[in-house]
Write a protein that holds these residues in place. Structure first.
Motif, PDB file in Angstrom:
ATOM      1  N   ASN A 129     -93.730 -24.549  -6.103  1.00 27.52           N
ATOM      2  CA  ASN A 129     -93.178 -25.853  -6.464  1.00 27.52           C
ATOM      3  C   ASN A 129     -94.002 -26.529  -7.560  1.00 27.52           C
ATOM      4  O   ASN A 129     -93.452 -27.101  -8.513  1.00 27.52           O
ATOM      5  N   THR A 130     -95.322 -26.444  -7.422  1.00 24.96           N
ATOM      6  CA  THR A 130     -96.208 -27.068  -8.411  1.00 24.96           C
ATOM      7  C   THR A 130     -96.041 -26.413  -9.776  1.00 24.96           C
ATOM      8  O   THR A 130     -95.972 -27.094 -10.809  1.00 24.96           O
ATOM      9  N   ALA A 131     -95.991 -25.080  -9.782  1.00 26.85           N
ATOM     10  CA  ALA A 131     -95.838 -24.355 -11.048  1.00 26.85           C
ATOM     11  C   ALA A 131     -94.497 -24.679 -11.706  1.00 26.85           C
ATOM     12  O   ALA A 131     -94.420 -24.847 -12.932  1.00 26.85           O
ATOM     13  N   LEU A 132     -93.430 -24.792 -10.907  1.00 26.43           N
ATOM     14  CA  LEU A 132     -92.119 -25.116 -11.460  1.00 26.43           C
ATOM     15  C   LEU A 132     -92.119 -26.530 -12.030  1.00 26.43           C
ATOM     16  O   LEU A 132     -91.570 -26.770 -13.120  1.00 26.43           O
ATOM     17  N   MET A 133     -92.715 -27.448 -11.318  1.00 29.94           N
ATOM     18  CA  MET A 133     -92.789 -28.822 -11.809  1.00 29.94           C
ATOM     19  C   MET A 133     -93.534 -28.876 -13.145  1.00 29.94           C
ATOM     20  O   MET A 133     -93.120 -29.570 -14.082  1.00 29.94           O
ATOM     21  N   ASP A 134     -94.612 -28.123 -13.258  1.00 26.39           N
ATOM     22  CA  ASP A 134     -95.378 -28.096 -14.507  1.00 26.39           C
ATOM     23  C   ASP A 134     -94.541 -27.555 -15.662  1.00 26.39           C
ATOM     24  O   ASP A 134     -94.594 -28.084 -16.780  1.00 26.39           O
TER      25      ASP A 134
END
Length: 211
Positions: free
Chosen positions: A164-169
């Motif tokens: 999720n964090t990587a996608l948000m970035d």
């Protein structure tokens, strides 16, 4: 004579107490023998780790059971973990693709356009390459098969929060995607999950898990 009688009575009492004490101890159940798949008798169920036959389910993690056989025990372990990582990578790609399609659907975009599909492919590969490094071997079991081979079973684990964090970035790095997707319900949910994961990482030292 009386002294001899007392001695005899004392000896018999001691034997009785010792016998009663031994008889009162709980028996430790015998350990279940481990049988390698190759040695399993014909017609009998092949014995594999429970987490391999039925992987755990967790809202916070992806899991991938894997197995590999090699004549070198180290290679058996290494390749089994590699097979598990490959499966995790497939799961990550599917998850990212589905989330991107949901963003597109909620914002009224065309899910089948060549440009969108190309973007999804690029984002998915980028995220997979990044987060798969954070995968962890949660369980491992090694069997001796025959006289020269080893079979390793592993259960690889990857926190969904990292995805999720990587996608948000990636979305924030692309102004067009960020402007388009940030008003969607899916993006708001992703943002909440990302914040939740960041908080979890701060609390890791306390041994807590995201709920």
């Amino acid at each position: 004579m009386k002294k001899l009688t007392y001695v005899l009575i004392f000896a018999l009492a001691s034997i009785f107490v010792l016998y009663a004490g031994c008889g009162g101890k709980a028996k430790t159940p015998a350990a279940k023998p481990i049988v390698s798949p190759q040695s399993t008798p014909e017609g009998m169920e092949v014995q594999v780790p429970e987490w391999y036959a039925k992987p755990p389910s967790d809202n916070n993690y992806l899991y991938a059971p894997a197995t590999f056989k090699a004549t070198d025990m180290g290679l058996s372990v290494e390749h089994s973990m590699g097979v598990g990582r490959d499966e995790l990578a497939r799961q990550v790609a599917v998850r990212v693709t589905n989330m991107m399609k949901r963003f597109q659907e909620e914002t009224g975009g065309d899910e089948v356009s060549a440009e969108f599909l190309s973007t999804v492919s690029t984002v998915s590969k980028s995220i997979t390459d990044e987060v798969i490094k954070g995968s962890n071997c949660k369980e491992k079991k090694i069997y001796k098969e025959g006289t020269k081979s080893f079979r390793t079973y592993t259960l690889m684990e990857l926190p969904i929060g990292a995805i999720n964090t990587a996608l948000m970035d990636r979305i924030k790095e692309n102004n067009n995607m960020y402007t388009r997707f940030r008003a969607s319900q899916a993006f708001q949910e992703l943002e909440q999950e990302t914040q939740k994961y960041e908080q979890f990482k701060k609390e890791q030292g306390e041994g807590t898990k995201p709920q």
